[in-house]
Enzyme design. Structure first.
Site, PDB file in Angstrom:
ATOM      1  N   GLY A 275     -26.119   2.113   1.225  1.00 46.64           N
ATOM      2  CA  GLY A 275     -25.376   1.842   2.627  1.00 46.64           C
ATOM      3  C   GLY A 275     -24.037   2.689   2.587  1.00 46.64           C
ATOM      4  O   GLY A 275     -24.248   3.696   3.631  1.00 46.64           O
ATOM      5  N   TYR A 316      -9.501  -4.170  -1.506  1.00 42.75           N
ATOM      6  CA  TYR A 316      -9.924  -3.408  -2.717  1.00 42.75           C
ATOM      7  C   TYR A 316      -8.657  -2.365  -3.232  1.00 42.75           C
ATOM      8  O   TYR A 316      -9.030  -1.701  -4.263  1.00 42.75           O
ATOM      9  CB  TYR A 316     -11.236  -2.592  -2.513  1.00 42.75           C
ATOM     10  CG  TYR A 316     -12.354  -3.080  -1.908  1.00 42.75           C
ATOM     11  CD1 TYR A 316     -12.875  -4.489  -2.402  1.00 42.75           C
ATOM     12  CD2 TYR A 316     -12.864  -2.891  -0.706  1.00 42.75           C
ATOM     13  CE1 TYR A 316     -13.857  -5.222  -1.754  1.00 42.75           C
ATOM     14  CE2 TYR A 316     -13.933  -3.509  -0.132  1.00 42.75           C
ATOM     15  CZ  TYR A 316     -14.397  -4.763  -0.612  1.00 42.75           C
ATOM     16  OH  TYR A 316     -15.585  -5.416  -0.352  1.00 42.75           O
ATOM     17  N   CYS A 342       0.646 -10.270  10.257  1.00 41.55           N
ATOM     18  CA  CYS A 342       1.701 -10.907   9.639  1.00 41.55           C
ATOM     19  C   CYS A 342       1.521 -11.298   8.116  1.00 41.55           C
ATOM     20  O   CYS A 342       1.254 -12.496   8.034  1.00 41.55           O
ATOM     21  CB  CYS A 342       2.005 -12.135  10.485  1.00 41.55           C
ATOM     22  SG  CYS A 342       2.673 -11.636  12.151  1.00 41.55           S
ATOM     23  N   GLU A 343       1.342 -10.201   7.286  1.00 46.54           N
ATOM     24  CA  GLU A 343       1.273 -10.461   5.805  1.00 46.54           C
ATOM     25  C   GLU A 343       1.557  -9.070   5.171  1.00 46.54           C
ATOM     26  O   GLU A 343       0.985  -8.028   5.658  1.00 46.54           O
ATOM     27  CB  GLU A 343       0.359 -11.165   5.445  1.00 46.54           C
ATOM     28  CG  GLU A 343      -1.200 -10.537   5.507  1.00 46.54           C
ATOM     29  CD  GLU A 343      -2.270 -11.348   4.395  1.00 46.54           C
ATOM     30  OE1 GLU A 343      -2.396 -10.775   3.560  1.00 46.54           O
ATOM     31  OE2 GLU A 343      -2.878 -12.362   5.234  1.00 46.54           O
TER      32      GLU A 343
END
Ligand SMILES: *Cc1c(COP(=O)(O)O)cnc(C)c1O
Length: 419
Positions: A275, A316, A342-343
């Site tokens: 992939g 990751y 918002c984080e």
């Protein structure tokens, strides 16, 4: 290897300037190179030409039907993990007879659908799945081909989220359970065991784990021969890593050469399920800087793409190269490249030395795999469009989502009046 290059002070993908793409389609947007995708696929195909083989592109890496269509035109097979992916392959003109169906959680309707579409093979990941397949096949009066996915307990030395072949992973069947399961399949009447498979993880940058997997598979192949079961194929999975930063994965040819040397004497069809190695370095995410924000502690470039558009850095801790689309002489500073979500996990890159001005365009390289396909609408953000570049042409292959799209499926419930 990146599919981008500077011409003068402007960044290009094939013969298309990224600035022109931004002017035409807006930002953020994903952009893919047709020639890079096709070249990677051909490299796999040619590299395995010494043995009978089939490349089954792993659809989840990038499942846009225009991308699948490119691969279908090359006669690629497909590795799918859901009903949605079956229908994407078919909509793209792919051949259902070249589909292998992986995944630990195949639902009844997905199995029925796959049987109706006459896919090539189901990769069985557990005994209860085997029983479900048997029951459905018998009810539908169908004879279906299956492979056993083996969990070889091999550490691929990659990120834990994408490690799939260790004893504690949910994937595959313990190697010691393969023979009894194979016998159960032989007795089933409706199932035919045609292969064995393994896929131990993704972004694997060493050759050794792949060689170990093939050894385990060949071992199992011989054990099955001894009890009178002859297989049609061995599926060695995907997982070959790419260079994002300073990794040195084996090249496709080196990988193929080493595996072929082991497989050739058996003269059996080999399925490969790449992939990332086909699409990863063939695509980018293009974004514009909204604000440069200088605090006492850090410099931030706040861009119009966030973790909802490209999750890999947040999920990751992945490093992807970030390049200015136009080179200029402003002062180089160290920046964190952050999105509007918002984080604090919402960053695309940290501590990058770049010369930036607000309004500049940035290319986040190597975003072709697990980029758009993992995107979401978190923070009610419309997902970006996707664009396929072919020489000097840039075609829209997925339009930008609209605000209407965001809640088109939602329904305000009919509530009893409050009292
Ligand atoms: C995800 C997946 C692949 C592809 O992995 P890449 O690292 O993208 O090559 C292949 N096979 C299976 C079963 C998968 O789940």
């Amino acid at each position: 290897m990146s599919c981008l290059q500077y011409r003068g002070n402007q960044l290009y993908i094939e013969d298309v300037s990224l600035k022109n793409v931004a002017d035409e389609f807006g930002t953020p947007c994903y952009i893919y190179s047709r020639s890079a995708i096709e070249a990677n696929w051909h490299t796999f195909d040619e590299a395995f030409s010494g043995i009978p083989h089939r490349i089954c592109y792993a659809v989840k890496a990038n499942s846009n039907i225009a991308i699948l269509h490119l691969l279908a035109r090359l006669n690629s097979g497909f590795d799918i993990v859901s009903m949605g992916e079956i229908d994407r392959v078919i909509a793209a003109g792919g051949d259902p007879k070249k589909i292998v169906f992986s995944g630990v959680g195949k639902k009844r309707d997905e199995i029925e659908h796959a049987i109706e579409k006459k896919i090539y093979c189901f990769n069985i990941e557990s005994e209860p799945e085997l029983e479900r397949l048997q029951e459905i096949a018998a009810r539908m009066n169908a004879a279906i081909d299956v492979a056993i996915r083996i969990n070889p307990n091999i550490n691929p030395h990659t990120h834990s989220h994408i490690t799939t072949g260790l004893n504690e992973s949910k994937f595959g069947i313990d190697i010691t359970d393969v023979i009894p399961l194979a016998q159960k399949i032989s007795r089933s009447g409706s199932l035919r065991l045609v292969g064995i498979a393994s896929h131990i993880g993704s972004q694997i940058v060493q050759l050794a784990p792949f060689l170990e997997v093939v050894d385990r598979l060949l071992d199992t192949y011989q054990q099955l021969l001894k009890i009178g079961i002859t297989l049609r194929h061995i599926n060695i999975g995907g997982g070959l890593g790419i260079t994002y930063h300073d990794e040195h994965p084996p090249g496709i040819r080196e990988y193929a050469r080493a595996l072929q040397d082991k497989l050739r004497p058996y003269n059996i069809e080999v399925i490969i399920e790449p992939g990332r190695a086909i699409v990863g370095n063939a695509g980018i995410l293009l974004s514009r800087i909204e604000y440069l924000k200088h605090t006492q502690h850090k410099n931030f470039a706040i861009i119009d793409a966030g973790m909802n558009d490209l999750l890999r850095p947040a999920l990751y801790d992945a490093w992807q190269n970030i390049l200015p689309v136009e080179l200029h002489n402003s002062e180089v500073k160290q920046y964190d490249i952050a999105g509007p979500v918002c984080e604090s996990a919402d960053f695309l890159g940290k501590n990058r030395d770049l010369a930036l001005q607000s309004g500049d365009l940035l290319a986040i390289d190597s975003s072709g795999a697990y980029g758009f396909s993992m995107s979401s609408n978190y923070n009610s953000r419309c997902r970006p469009p996707e664009i396929l570049v072919d020489g000097s042409n840039a075609s829209l292959i997925r339009r930008r989502e609209t605000i209407k799209d965001l809640f088109a499926a939602e329904i305000i419930a009919d509530l009893a009046p409050c009292d």
